[in-house]
Design an enzyme around this catalytic site. Structure first.
Site, PDB file in Angstrom:
ATOM      1  N   HIS A  92       0.803  -1.319   0.236  1.00 36.89           N
ATOM      2  CA  HIS A  92      -0.020  -0.071  -0.116  1.00 36.89           C
ATOM      3  C   HIS A  92       0.808   1.403   0.012  1.00 36.89           C
ATOM      4  O   HIS A  92       1.961   1.327   0.363  1.00 36.89           O
ATOM      5  CB  HIS A  92      -0.841   0.028   1.159  1.00 36.89           C
ATOM      6  CG  HIS A  92      -0.125   0.252   2.532  1.00 36.89           C
ATOM      7  ND1 HIS A  92       0.507  -0.903   3.101  1.00 36.89           N
ATOM      8  CD2 HIS A  92      -0.099   1.063   3.335  1.00 36.89           C
ATOM      9  CE1 HIS A  92       0.790  -0.743   4.271  1.00 36.89           C
ATOM     10  NE2 HIS A  92       0.547   0.650   4.384  1.00 36.89           N
ATOM     11  N   ASP A 129       0.455   5.091   2.040  1.00 30.94           N
ATOM     12  CA  ASP A 129      -0.250   5.614   2.904  1.00 30.94           C
ATOM     13  C   ASP A 129      -1.304   6.707   2.738  1.00 30.94           C
ATOM     14  O   ASP A 129      -1.124   7.388   1.695  1.00 30.94           O
ATOM     15  CB  ASP A 129       0.494   6.335   3.917  1.00 30.94           C
ATOM     16  CG  ASP A 129       1.638   5.212   4.708  1.00 30.94           C
ATOM     17  OD1 ASP A 129       1.274   4.239   5.100  1.00 30.94           O
ATOM     18  OD2 ASP A 129       2.965   5.608   4.849  1.00 30.94           O
ATOM     19  N   HIS A 182       4.966   0.154   0.257  1.00 29.96           N
ATOM     20  CA  HIS A 182       5.607  -0.721   1.135  1.00 29.96           C
ATOM     21  C   HIS A 182       4.690  -1.951   1.821  1.00 29.96           C
ATOM     22  O   HIS A 182       3.387  -1.849   1.622  1.00 29.96           O
ATOM     23  CB  HIS A 182       6.051   0.093   2.282  1.00 29.96           C
ATOM     24  CG  HIS A 182       5.099   0.943   3.042  1.00 29.96           C
ATOM     25  ND1 HIS A 182       4.540   2.352   2.498  1.00 29.96           N
ATOM     26  CD2 HIS A 182       4.688   0.946   4.358  1.00 29.96           C
ATOM     27  CE1 HIS A 182       3.592   2.406   3.338  1.00 29.96           C
ATOM     28  NE2 HIS A 182       3.646   1.717   4.434  1.00 29.96           N
ATOM     29  N   ARG A 192       5.989   6.216  14.034  1.00 32.03           N
ATOM     30  CA  ARG A 192       6.050   7.060  12.529  1.00 32.03           C
ATOM     31  C   ARG A 192       5.575   8.332  12.738  1.00 32.03           C
ATOM     32  O   ARG A 192       4.548   8.486  13.307  1.00 32.03           O
ATOM     33  CB  ARG A 192       5.073   6.213  11.764  1.00 32.03           C
ATOM     34  CG  ARG A 192       5.214   6.498  10.311  1.00 32.03           C
ATOM     35  CD  ARG A 192       4.382   5.761   9.409  1.00 32.03           C
ATOM     36  NE  ARG A 192       2.809   6.595   9.156  1.00 32.03           N
ATOM     37  CZ  ARG A 192       1.896   5.800   8.563  1.00 32.03           C
ATOM     38  NH1 ARG A 192       1.765   4.691   8.363  1.00 32.03           N
ATOM     39  NH2 ARG A 192       0.661   6.669   8.373  1.00 32.03           N
TER      40      ARG A 192
END
Length: 285
Positions: A107, A109, A261, A276
């Site tokens: 995917h 983000d 990723h 993150r």
């Protein structure tokens, strides 16, 4: 880093390109320090070129993590994830025996946003002894490898993206339907080009992904599903990929506009804790 007056400030850094397609590890840089504008501009250009940058041995505080990310743009607060209480810019991606990983699909983000993120900076706080790697794929290269007939079919197409996976998670956790409905209304489905043009390089990238892309406009449902299945598989080509093995205090900084990723879930039920911080982007075109 002590640079000579005639020397570019990044010339003492060492670069290790990890694959021909994607990924460069940078040695000799300390992300906890305030980096010059020249270095930030150099990192920005290298990110666009290599799609994901890696750094080792970066024992960053939450404040230092946020400060480094903020040098690249405004920061995003994710509305659906578990965020740090003191620092909501930090998403805490913590998995253990009671909290198995759920994002082991290819995917990009937040493509369900009108303005998806520029990129994310992921810091490893605790990693399993083995496993828990993250794979990255160059979606510009994936687009280049498409046949001309497929390129022609999608070159002017729009794809619909939504956040249904998060709404389903809310429902599974027992959140009431009124709250879920209000959340869905706040973040309605959006349409983005199936082929995105990078705002910096001008290169084209395939911009559909397995988690958030639901359909392609102007195709009947069966045709749309068939085409999307084929397009999703392009990220799985090893020729476009690099697989990163995490260590504690490793950092990955990826360009969400040109890379996808996949967080491998093979380590469960071991513990994996990641922080993150995500940088706001612009509307794809």
């Amino acid at each position: 880093m002590q640079a000579q007056p005639s020397e570019a400030p990044w010339e003492s850094f060492k670069l290790h390109h990890l694959s021909p397609a994607i990924g460069t590890e940078i040695h000799g840089i300390n992300l906890s320090r305030f980096l010059s504008t020249e270095i930030i501009n150099w990192l920005t250009a290298l990110l666009v070129e290599r799609k994901v940058l890696f750094f080792r041995d970066q024992a960053l505080t939450a404040e230092q993590h946020i400060a480094f990310a903020a040098r690249f743009g405004e920061l995003e607060i994710h509305p659906f994830t578990k965020n740090n209480v003191q620092h909501p810019e930090i998403i805490q991606l913590n998995n253990d025996q009671q909290h198995p990983p759920k994002i082991n699909k290819w995917h990009s983000d937040v493509t369900w946003r009108k303005e998806p993120s520029l990129g994310s900076i992921l810091l490893a706080r605790e990693v399993p002894e083995v496993g828990g790697d993250t794979l990255f794929a160059n979606m510009e290269l994936a687009y280049e490898k498409l046949g001309n007939s497929t390129k022609n079919k999608i070159k002017a197409s729009l794809a619909c993206h939504d956040n249904q996976v998060f709404l389903d998670n809310m429902r599974a956790s027992g959140i009431d339907e009124e709250t879920i409905s209000a959340t869905a209304s706040s973040y309605p489905p959006v349409k983005h080009p199936a082929v995105r043009t990078h705002p910096v390089s001008g290169r084209k990238a395939l911009y559909v992904n397995q988690i958030f892309t639901r359909s392609i406009d102007c195709l009947d449902p069966d045709q749309s599903k068939k085409l999307l299945r084929a397009l999703f598989l392009t990220a799985s080509n090893p020729d476009t990929q690099y697989r990163f093995q995490w260590r504690k205090n490793s950092v990955a900084f990826w360009d969400n506009r040109a890379a996808q990723h996949y967080a491998v879930a093979d380590y469960w039920p071991a513990i994996r804790k990641m922080d993150r911080v995500t940088i706001q982007g612009d509307a794809p075109c």
